[in-house]
Design an enzyme around this catalytic site. Structure first.
Site, mmCIF file in Angstrom:
data_model
loop_
_atom_site.group_PDB
_atom_site.id
_atom_site.type_symbol
_atom_site.label_atom_id
_atom_site.label_comp_id
_atom_site.label_asym_id
_atom_site.label_seq_id
_atom_site.Cartn_x
_atom_site.Cartn_y
_atom_site.Cartn_z
ATOM 1 N N TYR A 240 82.793 42.539 -20.939
ATOM 2 C CA TYR A 240 82.901 42.550 -22.401
ATOM 3 C C TYR A 240 84.354 42.316 -22.787
ATOM 4 O O TYR A 240 85.260 43.008 -22.328
ATOM 5 C CB TYR A 240 82.432 43.895 -22.927
ATOM 6 C CG TYR A 240 82.035 43.904 -24.380
ATOM 7 C CD1 TYR A 240 80.714 43.633 -24.749
ATOM 8 C CD2 TYR A 240 82.940 44.208 -25.382
ATOM 9 C CE1 TYR A 240 80.320 43.671 -26.076
ATOM 10 C CE2 TYR A 240 82.546 44.241 -26.717
ATOM 11 C CZ TYR A 240 81.238 43.971 -27.054
ATOM 12 O OH TYR A 240 80.847 44.011 -28.371
ATOM 13 N N TYR B 215 80.831 35.762 -30.335
ATOM 14 C CA TYR B 215 80.773 37.226 -30.335
ATOM 15 C C TYR B 215 79.394 37.645 -30.796
ATOM 16 O O TYR B 215 79.107 37.698 -31.982
ATOM 17 C CB TYR B 215 81.850 37.776 -31.274
ATOM 18 C CG TYR B 215 81.833 39.280 -31.401
ATOM 19 C CD1 TYR B 215 82.251 40.090 -30.340
ATOM 20 C CD2 TYR B 215 81.407 39.898 -32.562
ATOM 21 C CE1 TYR B 215 82.235 41.463 -30.447
ATOM 22 C CE2 TYR B 215 81.406 41.288 -32.679
ATOM 23 C CZ TYR B 215 81.815 42.061 -31.621
ATOM 24 O OH TYR B 215 81.812 43.431 -31.734
#
Lengths: 302, 379
Positions: B284, B334
């Site tokens: 991430y 994202y």
């Protein structure tokens, strides 16, 4: 650049906010206080409330927070960010469908009706924001209000520099980000109002703890007390904030995570050149009667 | 675990989708079902993020999914990503559902932007110790960790920048990525404007409009479906001592992500593999500094050594630990970590645009700085 009309459309599209229940039912003591404050001598308000009081029943109280889906709060935040930091109320038109009886419990919803601008006004360039609130008893609408404010950039203000709160004592509540306060944290904010930086201390084992909570993670006691910090410590880490704009702040500004001499860490804005290990002391800045914010300033070594 | 990801689907990734979040969710779910060779009437479970605005029942209505026996949400923003698959896998294992779709869809650029200060978030008591003090954006909250990490380990802004350069390099050859054909140099990174010192603009992920969905079912069912399944070898969530959302500043040490350490322990224990068995890592990457910290928490290098590990080239496609071959959230999009899981599935299938050779195990992590989750996907 913030597209104000687009943001307004987005908020308006969300429609009615969720019903927010009044803290108390319609009641005689509050009616009497209101009549006294307004100077209304009418003797008839013993079973029913004065219609013009309708807004009073759903006020948030001393430490009230706007609900997350409140359209006026959301629109104010956007205009704040766009530099329209001042506010003045211009219209409030109320419609009453019937008298409210003592014991009835109101709820209120709100929608964003219109955002118009930018307009040039005597106060400065601004946007008119109109919301519509509806009060209900159960499912029955009992009153409505169309409320309009002018959110404006004070004349003479540069386009990209929101005013610092200290220079604007009449700043509306939306101008700064206000803390949420509850039973567990009220002692801290009360301390700030009195010029004391308070650290929670467990009434059972003496553990110091910040941020505070209702139950000691060490001993399980539920009798938190506090000590008053000397208000001095060192910078443990810091951030220089540049983007985006933050309501009530002028960028760039520094936020420091300070390790107090008593051993707990606490966040606050820092006035001065930041570096890790730099000694700082607390300062208190009064925002209004309800809120005083703690922050840091650099100071000499011990 | 007796579960596999058998379908992946996504919308286009844009800055202005021009359609509702529900439409994005419905399109992503339909695409994932098509990919899996299944139909809406096969679905009996839906999982998403608490933060998602699309109710399970609304998604079911749009898709024509008639009945649901399992629906669930996971908290803590991007920390939920891998946990949606964990929820789905547990549902499949226990018989709570047979085919579960995990989804996340939002207009995060054209609508509600996460990068802005969310004044309404200050209504949360925990946030009252940060937002009113002016610390109100995810970038600034991560910057507070990053400054201390630099102080303790001597890491520099360039060390963070190398992660951004790598992600953008991978995105440059991914046609689905927002930053397709737009690589950056370390100099570009250093010259980009400050957002919250020590973070530059190019340390921060994008804001994206789009949707991603994943279809999870049993290993047995997976055998009858058209795509090579990505088996869920291990899945876990992680929260650690004195945990806050984005502001766990009150622990003894500010240089780690102990909640990711919890995830790491769980994944290695349950999968039976270790860091050296990972063929591709999808970590991430909403902000670059936490990629370095994750490498340390997951055991790919020692504490404080990530800057050297990154600089060694180990994260290149031909390195020891290829990182985010799709370009990550800095380069591709994202989507709160969900696009990273989809990339993990493609790497296991062997169908990624930047395919790493002979992939047996892919590690995927979820949001950092928040209670989080992780997955080991396997052939």
């Amino acid at each position: 650049m913030i597209d104000i009309e687009k943001e307004a459309a987005r908020i308006a599209e969300r429609g009615e906010s969720a019903p927010r229940l009044a803290r108390d039912p319609v009641n005689l003591p509050m009616i009497n206080n209101w009549l006294e404050a307004i100077g209304d001598q009418h003797p008839g308000y013993t079973e029913v409330a004065p219609p013009a009081m309708v807004q009073v029943w759903t006020m948030g109280g001393l430490h009230g927070q706007r609900s997350a889906d409140d359209p006026l709060g959301a629109m104010m935040a956007i205009l704040d960010e766009a530099g329209y930091t001042s506010v003045v109320a211009t219209n409030s038109d109320q419609t009453y469908h019937r008298y409210l009886k003592i014991g009835e419990h109101l709820s209120v919803t709100s929608t964003l009706e219109d955002v118009t601008g930018p307009k040039r006004t005597g106060l400065g360039e601004g946007w008119f924001v109109t919301t519509r609130s509806t009060w209900y008893v159960g499912d029955e609408p009992v009153a409505e209000m169309r409320f309009r404010v002018l959110k404006f950039r004070p004349a003479g203000q540069p386009a990209s520099a929101p005013e610092a709160p200290a220079a604007q004592p009449e700043a509306p509540k939306t101008h700064v980000i206000r803390p949420s306060v509850n039973r567990d944290t009220e002692y801290f904010w009360e301390g700030c109002r009195q010029g004391e930086l308070r650290i929670q201390r467990c009434g059972g084992c003496g553990l110091l703890r910040h941020p505070p909570g209702p139950m000691c993670p060490e001993c399980g006691a539920t009798k938190p007390k506090y000590l008053v910090s000397d208000g001095r410590g060192v910078v443990y880490s810091y951030v220089v904030h540049h983007h985006p704009q933050v309501p009530g702040k002028q960028t760039p500004f520094v936020i420091a995570l300070v390790e107090l001499d008593e051993g707990v860490r606490m966040l606050g804005e820092l006035d001065g050149e930041p570096s890790i290990g730099q000694r700082v002391e607390v300062v208190f800045t009064k925002v209004d009667d309800e809120l005083t914010m703690p922050s840091w300033r650099t100071c000499a070594d011990r | 675990m007796n579960a596999a990801i058998v379908g992946i689907g996504a919308t286009d990734f844009s800055k202005n989708s021009g359609r509702s979040e529900l439409q994005l969710a419905a399109e992503a779910v339909r695409a994932a079902l098509d990919d899996a060779g299944l139909t809406p009437s096969d679905v009996d479970g839906l999982v998403s993020f608490t933060m998602d605005t699309n109710a399970e029942i609304a998604v079911a209505r749009e898709l024509g999914i008639p009945e649901l026996t399992f629906f669930s949400r996971v908290h803590y923003g991007g920390g939920a990503a891998c946990a949606t698959v964990q929820q789905a896998a547990m549902a499949v294992e226990t018989g709570a559902a047979k085919v579960v779709v995990c989804y996340r869809a939002f207009n995060e650029r054209s609508g509600h932007r996460f990068g802005q200060v969310q004044t309404a978030a200050a209504a949360n008591i925990d946030n009252s110790w940060s937002y009113p003090m002016g610390l109100g954006t995810p970038a600034a909250m991560v910057a507070m960790f990053a400054r201390r990490y630099m102080h303790e380990y001597g890491a520099t802004s360039e060390d963070f920048g190398r992660v951004a350069v790598l992600d953008r390099k991978h995105a440059a050859t991914n046609p689905h990525a927002w930053f397709h054909n737009r690589p950056i140099t370390l100099e570009d990174h250093q010259n980009s404007r400050w957002i919250a010192e020590p973070l530059h603009l190019l340390d921060c992920c994008q804001e994206t409009d789009g949707g991603v969905a994943l279809v999870v079912t049993s290993r047995e069912r997976a055998r009858d479906l058209p795509n090579k399944p990505a088996h869920v070898k291990a899945a876990t969530q992680g929260s650690s001592v004195d945990q806050f959302t984005m502001t766990s500043y009150y622990r003894d040490d500010l240089t780690g992500l102990p909640e990711m350490g919890v995830v790491a322990r769980g994944l290695w224990e349950r999968s039976g593999i270790g860091p050296s068995d990972v063929d591709v890592a999808v970590l991430y990457d909403h902000f670059t500094p936490f990629v370095l910290v994750q490498l340390e928490e997951l055991g790919f290098c020692g504490k404080g050594e990530a800057k050297d590990f990154v600089a060694s080239g180990a994260l290149e496609l031909d390195g020891a630990l290829p990182l985010n071959p799709h370009g990550g959230q800095l380069g591709e999009a994202y989507l709160h970590g969900m696009n990273g899981i989809a990339e993990g599935v493609r790497q296991v299938r062997g169908t990624a645009v930047n395919q790493v050779g002979d992939v047996e195990h892919v590690l995927v992590t979820a949001g950092t700085g928040v209670p989080t989750s992780g997955l080991v996907l396997a052939r």
